[in-house]
Design a protein around this motif. Structure first.
Motif, PDB file in Angstrom:
ATOM      1  N   UNK A 106       0.730  -1.355   0.062  1.00 34.88           N
ATOM      2  CA  UNK A 106       0.036  -0.007  -0.056  1.00 34.88           C
ATOM      3  C   UNK A 106       0.778   1.385  -0.008  1.00 34.88           C
ATOM      4  N   UNK A 107       2.151   1.095   0.155  1.00 39.06           N
ATOM      5  CA  UNK A 107       2.958   2.241   0.238  1.00 39.06           C
ATOM      6  C   UNK A 107       3.370   2.814  -1.175  1.00 39.06           C
ATOM      7  N   UNK A 108       3.151   2.060  -2.151  1.00 39.86           N
ATOM      8  CA  UNK A 108       3.467   2.223  -3.533  1.00 39.86           C
ATOM      9  C   UNK A 108       2.466   3.125  -4.054  1.00 39.86           C
ATOM     10  N   UNK A 109       2.946   4.119  -4.782  1.00 37.34           N
ATOM     11  CA  UNK A 109       2.054   5.186  -5.597  1.00 37.34           C
ATOM     12  C   UNK A 109       1.309   4.549  -6.837  1.00 37.34           C
ATOM     13  N   UNK A 110       0.679   5.161  -7.290  1.00 40.69           N
ATOM     14  CA  UNK A 110       0.056   4.670  -8.515  1.00 40.69           C
ATOM     15  C   UNK A 110       1.004   4.687  -9.761  1.00 40.69           C
ATOM     16  N   UNK A 111       1.867   5.855  -9.906  1.00 43.17           N
ATOM     17  CA  UNK A 111       2.723   5.879 -10.706  1.00 43.17           C
ATOM     18  C   UNK A 111       4.175   4.835 -10.378  1.00 43.17           C
ATOM     19  N   UNK A 112       3.929   4.681  -9.062  1.00 37.12           N
ATOM     20  CA  UNK A 112       5.207   3.818  -8.592  1.00 37.12           C
ATOM     21  C   UNK A 112       4.813   2.227  -8.971  1.00 37.12           C
ATOM     22  N   UNK A 113       3.601   1.983  -8.910  1.00 36.84           N
ATOM     23  CA  UNK A 113       3.270   0.714  -9.280  1.00 36.84           C
ATOM     24  C   UNK A 113       3.803   0.254 -10.667  1.00 36.84           C
ATOM     25  N   UNK A 114       3.389   1.343 -11.612  1.00 34.50           N
ATOM     26  CA  UNK A 114       4.069   1.148 -13.019  1.00 34.50           C
ATOM     27  C   UNK A 114       5.419   0.920 -13.069  1.00 34.50           C
ATOM     28  N   UNK A 115       6.207   1.718 -12.853  1.00 40.88           N
ATOM     29  CA  UNK A 115       7.607   1.829 -12.814  1.00 40.88           C
ATOM     30  C   UNK A 115       8.436   0.681 -12.292  1.00 40.88           C
ATOM     31  N   UNK A 116       7.668   0.167 -11.028  1.00 41.08           N
ATOM     32  CA  UNK A 116       8.135  -0.813 -10.292  1.00 41.08           C
ATOM     33  C   UNK A 116       7.949  -2.116 -11.084  1.00 41.08           C
ATOM     34  N   UNK A 117       7.005  -2.445 -11.830  1.00 39.87           N
ATOM     35  CA  UNK A 117       6.486  -3.323 -12.675  1.00 39.87           C
ATOM     36  C   UNK A 117       7.503  -3.323 -14.075  1.00 39.87           C
TER      37      UNK A 117
END
Length: 218
Positions: A106-117
């Motif tokens: 839940x700490x991951x931001x919306x943009x963070x979800x994409x750039x991590x994936x």
């Protein structure tokens, strides 16, 4: 896989000596690997610069705080360095101390979800490669707190620093975050004890598949 041990110099010293396993440590191999690291990192940095800039803007628009995230990691022979990433979590993500990234964190931001994936958040580490702190391929560098914890739970875990840490590695293309620390250790030690141009090439090609599929990301 050969047994790798670690020795303490004396009861009064906390310095650890790592016994060199049977690896390809020839000067020629290391020089060629460093040249390839530098050339490819330079080319990739230039090619991906527009992507990084675009996501810097996206990160700033998506959440408050700096676009880059700098964190101390343990590198070659235990030397710490500043690892650079694009920020993928909220600013107070570790207000309660270091935490291992969980699935659907839940700490991951919306943009963070994409750039991590897509592993876009790792691109700034090409700078670490140019500086010689990392290689393109090698065991992923851990934080000191986790290194100490895992070394107590998994004897010999510290031996992962026998080689330079990498932007990608054998563990990352065979499960990444889906692996347990012990499984990651086994994969990393397989890489360390079986170095070759063929192995490096195989990891590089499999990394492309991992980036395209998002496999093993959190």
């Amino acid at each position: 896989m050969g047994q790798i041990t670690e020795l303490t110099l004396s009861e009064k010293s906390s310095e650890t000596v790592y016994i060199q396993p049977k690896v390809n440590d020839s000067i020629l191999f290391l020089i060629v690997k460093r040249i390839i690291d530098f050339v490819l990192a330079t080319v990739l940095l230039m090619l991906t610069a527009p992507i990084v800039v675009a996501f810097i803007v996206c990160i700033k628009m998506d959440s408050s705080g700096p676009a880059f995230y700098v964190q101390d990691r343990v590198g070659y022979r235990g030397r710490e360095f500043k690892l650079i990433k694009l920020r993928s979590m909220v600013m107070d993500a570790e207000k309660d101390g270091p935490q291992w990234a969980a699935a659907h964190d839940e700490r991951v931001t919306k943009v963070g979800q994409f750039i991590r994936k897509t592993r876009v958040d790792e691109l700034p580490q090409l700078i670490n490669v140019l500086k010689g702190e990392m290689s393109l391929i090698g065991p992923r560098p851990e934080r000191n707190a986790f290194m100490q914890q895992f070394n107590q739970e998994i004897p010999g875990f510290m031996n992962r620093v026998l080689v330079k840490p990498g932007l990608t590695g054998w563990a990352q293309v065979n499960g990444g975050y889906d692996l347990t620390p012990e499984e990651k250790f086994q994969h990393d030690m397989y890489y360390i004890t079986n170095p070759s141009v063929r192995m490096e090439t195989k990891i590089f090609l499999k990394t492309i598949t991992v980036v395209l599929t998002g496999k093993g990301a959190r």
